[in-house]
Design a protein around this motif. Sequence first.
Motif, PDB file in Angstrom:
ATOM      1  N   MET A   1       4.585   4.874   6.770  1.00 35.40           N
ATOM      2  CA  MET A   1       3.531   4.736   5.845  1.00 35.40           C
ATOM      3  C   MET A   1       3.719   6.025   4.927  1.00 35.40           C
ATOM      4  SD  MET A   1       1.690   1.995   5.598  1.00 35.40           S
ATOM      5  CE  MET A   1       0.055   2.439   4.822  1.00 35.40           C
ATOM      6  N   HIS A   2       2.888   5.995   3.796  1.00 35.00           N
ATOM      7  CA  HIS A   2       2.998   7.384   3.139  1.00 35.00           C
ATOM      8  C   HIS A   2       2.231   8.523   3.844  1.00 35.00           C
ATOM      9  CE1 HIS A   2      -1.120   5.246   2.663  1.00 35.00           C
ATOM     10  NE2 HIS A   2      -1.452   6.646   2.205  1.00 35.00           N
ATOM     11  N   ASP A   3       1.282   8.173   4.601  1.00 35.94           N
ATOM     12  CA  ASP A   3       0.603   9.350   5.182  1.00 35.94           C
ATOM     13  C   ASP A   3       1.420   9.854   6.360  1.00 35.94           C
ATOM     14  OD1 ASP A   3       0.371   7.161   6.838  1.00 35.94           O
ATOM     15  OD2 ASP A   3      -1.803   7.390   7.234  1.00 35.94           O
ATOM     16  N   TRP A   4       2.255   8.986   7.133  1.00 39.84           N
ATOM     17  CA  TRP A   4       3.127   9.461   8.079  1.00 39.84           C
ATOM     18  C   TRP A   4       4.284  10.312   7.410  1.00 39.84           C
ATOM     19  CZ3 TRP A   4       4.278   5.836  12.519  1.00 39.84           C
ATOM     20  CH2 TRP A   4       4.761   6.355  13.837  1.00 39.84           C
TER      21      TRP A   4
ATOM     22  N   GLN B   1      12.348   1.384  16.457  1.00 42.26           N
ATOM     23  CA  GLN B   1      13.324   1.128  15.197  1.00 42.26           C
ATOM     24  C   GLN B   1      12.798   1.695  13.941  1.00 42.26           C
ATOM     25  OE1 GLN B   1      14.325  -3.019  15.667  1.00 42.26           O
ATOM     26  NE2 GLN B   1      15.901  -2.559  17.135  1.00 42.26           N
ATOM     27  N   VAL B   2      11.501   1.413  13.812  1.00 40.90           N
ATOM     28  CA  VAL B   2      10.869   1.971  12.634  1.00 40.90           C
ATOM     29  C   VAL B   2      10.936   3.422  12.537  1.00 40.90           C
ATOM     30  CG1 VAL B   2       9.538  -0.154  11.861  1.00 40.90           C
ATOM     31  CG2 VAL B   2       8.595   1.532  13.450  1.00 40.90           C
ATOM     32  N   ASN B   3      10.647   4.067  13.686  1.00 41.80           N
ATOM     33  CA  ASN B   3      10.448   5.749  13.886  1.00 41.80           C
ATOM     34  C   ASN B   3      12.030   5.890  13.387  1.00 41.80           C
ATOM     35  OD1 ASN B   3       8.462   4.143  15.653  1.00 41.80           O
ATOM     36  ND2 ASN B   3       7.739   6.438  15.790  1.00 41.80           N
ATOM     37  N   ILE B   4      13.059   5.355  14.202  1.00 36.52           N
ATOM     38  CA  ILE B   4      14.371   5.719  13.988  1.00 36.52           C
ATOM     39  C   ILE B   4      14.643   5.558  12.371  1.00 36.52           C
ATOM     40  CG2 ILE B   4      16.677   5.014  14.544  1.00 36.52           C
ATOM     41  CD1 ILE B   4      15.725   3.972  17.360  1.00 36.52           C
TER      42      ILE B   4
ATOM     43  N   VAL C   1       0.666  -1.201   0.068  1.00 39.94           N
ATOM     44  CA  VAL C   1       0.081  -0.031  -0.068  1.00 39.94           C
ATOM     45  C   VAL C   1       0.815   1.318  -0.083  1.00 39.94           C
ATOM     46  CG1 VAL C   1      -0.144  -0.160   2.558  1.00 39.94           C
ATOM     47  CG2 VAL C   1      -1.803   1.081   1.277  1.00 39.94           C
ATOM     48  N   LYS C   2       2.099   1.073   0.763  1.00 48.35           N
ATOM     49  CA  LYS C   2       2.817   2.454   0.724  1.00 48.35           C
ATOM     50  C   LYS C   2       3.171   2.891  -0.713  1.00 48.35           C
ATOM     51  CE  LYS C   2       6.893   1.938   2.739  1.00 48.35           C
ATOM     52  NZ  LYS C   2       7.910   1.885   3.328  1.00 48.35           N
ATOM     53  N   LYS C   3       3.915   1.881  -1.296  1.00 49.00           N
ATOM     54  CA  LYS C   3       4.543   2.170  -2.666  1.00 49.00           C
ATOM     55  C   LYS C   3       3.555   2.516  -3.773  1.00 49.00           C
ATOM     56  CE  LYS C   3       9.026  -0.288  -1.798  1.00 49.00           C
ATOM     57  NZ  LYS C   3       9.744  -1.329  -2.396  1.00 49.00           N
ATOM     58  N   SER C   4       2.278   1.676  -3.372  1.00 44.38           N
ATOM     59  CA  SER C   4       1.262   1.831  -4.473  1.00 44.38           C
ATOM     60  C   SER C   4       0.760   3.315  -4.318  1.00 44.38           C
ATOM     61  CB  SER C   4       0.050   0.929  -4.105  1.00 44.38           C
ATOM     62  OG  SER C   4      -0.745   0.893  -4.994  1.00 44.38           O
ATOM     63  N   PHE C   5       0.623   3.915  -3.144  1.00 42.09           N
ATOM     64  CA  PHE C   5       0.243   5.338  -3.105  1.00 42.09           C
ATOM     65  C   PHE C   5       1.276   6.355  -3.549  1.00 42.09           C
ATOM     66  CE2 PHE C   5      -3.302   4.120   0.036  1.00 42.09           C
ATOM     67  CZ  PHE C   5      -4.439   4.746  -0.808  1.00 42.09           C
ATOM     68  N   SER C   6       2.569   5.951  -3.348  1.00 43.26           N
ATOM     69  CA  SER C   6       3.684   6.786  -3.833  1.00 43.26           C
ATOM     70  C   SER C   6       3.655   6.815  -5.264  1.00 43.26           C
ATOM     71  CB  SER C   6       4.816   6.342  -3.203  1.00 43.26           C
ATOM     72  OG  SER C   6       5.971   6.927  -3.600  1.00 43.26           O
ATOM     73  N   LYS C   7       3.316   5.572  -6.130  1.00 48.45           N
ATOM     74  CA  LYS C   7       3.438   5.486  -7.291  1.00 48.45           C
ATOM     75  C   LYS C   7       2.159   6.243  -7.781  1.00 48.45           C
ATOM     76  CE  LYS C   7       6.445   2.281  -8.752  1.00 48.45           C
ATOM     77  NZ  LYS C   7       7.336   2.341  -9.710  1.00 48.45           N
TER      78      LYS C   7
ATOM     79  N   ASN D   1       2.094   8.756  14.859  1.00 48.34           N
ATOM     80  CA  ASN D   1       1.237   9.489  13.941  1.00 48.34           C
ATOM     81  C   ASN D   1      -0.106   9.760  14.201  1.00 48.34           C
ATOM     82  OD1 ASN D   1       0.683  10.477  11.226  1.00 48.34           O
ATOM     83  ND2 ASN D   1       0.281   8.308  10.521  1.00 48.34           N
ATOM     84  N   THR D   2      -0.508  10.921  13.889  1.00 53.25           N
ATOM     85  CA  THR D   2      -1.813  11.337  14.256  1.00 53.25           C
ATOM     86  C   THR D   2      -2.748  11.689  12.988  1.00 53.25           C
ATOM     87  OG1 THR D   2      -1.252  13.579  14.607  1.00 53.25           O
ATOM     88  CG2 THR D   2      -1.436  12.245  16.484  1.00 53.25           C
ATOM     89  N   ILE D   3      -2.280  11.142  11.899  1.00 54.80           N
ATOM     90  CA  ILE D   3      -2.888  11.515  10.647  1.00 54.80           C
ATOM     91  C   ILE D   3      -3.079  10.243   9.991  1.00 54.80           C
ATOM     92  CG2 ILE D   3      -2.464  12.751   8.355  1.00 54.80           C
ATOM     93  CD1 ILE D   3      -0.480  14.349   9.776  1.00 54.80           C
TER      94      ILE D   3
END
Length: 314
Positions: free
Chosen positions: A189-192, A251-254, A70-76, A163-165
Amino acid sequence: MAIKVDNSIIVMLSVYNGNKYLKQQIYSLFNQSYKDLNVIVRDDRSSDNSKKILKSYNVEILSSDKNIGVKKSFSKLLEYALESTNCNYFMFSDQDDVWEENKTEKTMQKMQEMEHQYPDKPILIHTDLEVVDEDLQTIDKSFWHFENIDPSSNAFNKLLMQNTITGCTVMINRKLAELALPIPNEAIMHDWWIGLVASKFGKIAYVDEPLIKYRQHGSNSIGAKGFSYFTIWMKFYKIFVKNELYLKHLQVNILQASAFLERYRGSLDEESIAMLEDFVSIESKSFWQKRKVLLKYGLLKQGFIRNVGLLLKI
């Protein structure tokens, strides 16, 4: 003579095996009170009949040769929308929600209000959501209440931690889209990622009204978890009984913060650079140094309970 602004909107819909709810969502998109919008879809190599459903509607379907998530799909989708249209506004749509009829109209009103107040700024608008079950029956009238989220807490240091969005509520302007792309692999994620860019270099505003029915079912990619005594107990159980260090969850935040620093270092002030450098190296610091970094820069989550867990077990 005033320059005419193109107020048309591109709605970007990413689909993967969404046939069960897809028709309802597409109907809600075309039933918007704001009519100047076009829908661009990317099917992420569905194995059901999603693509057949999409072909029966007046939407532009991007070709896709592999499943990318989903992340890369929205980026595309966002990259394509920027390159192939002159539109100034972009919205993200999930495949299984239902938009309220006035969602686009109210979001655009807030966008125009913010652009009037902050011309030439990258801007992100988001809204509350109504949490519903798979039959659209209300679970909670407010996602922000359900998750114990304060949408006004959107400073950069806060968004680095939490993330609050919610992406399916978001509208961004062209300036923000151009600045945020490409979305890196390290983005959670794309929104974050887009929210971080907006917080640091632009403005974030919100409509304090649920404008989406946010459907919860067994196949949600993210979904609403809820904030209750049970979820609090489960988090403390994992941290104190199962001895899971909170640092693992960070770790993902970092990684995301490190990618942000690498991308935008030349545009950041010295204080932001110092904060990001300290945060991305937090794993190598001592017990007290870790806590000192978090408190010094206000790298905290929303709510007392969340921060107790963070500070005790990082």
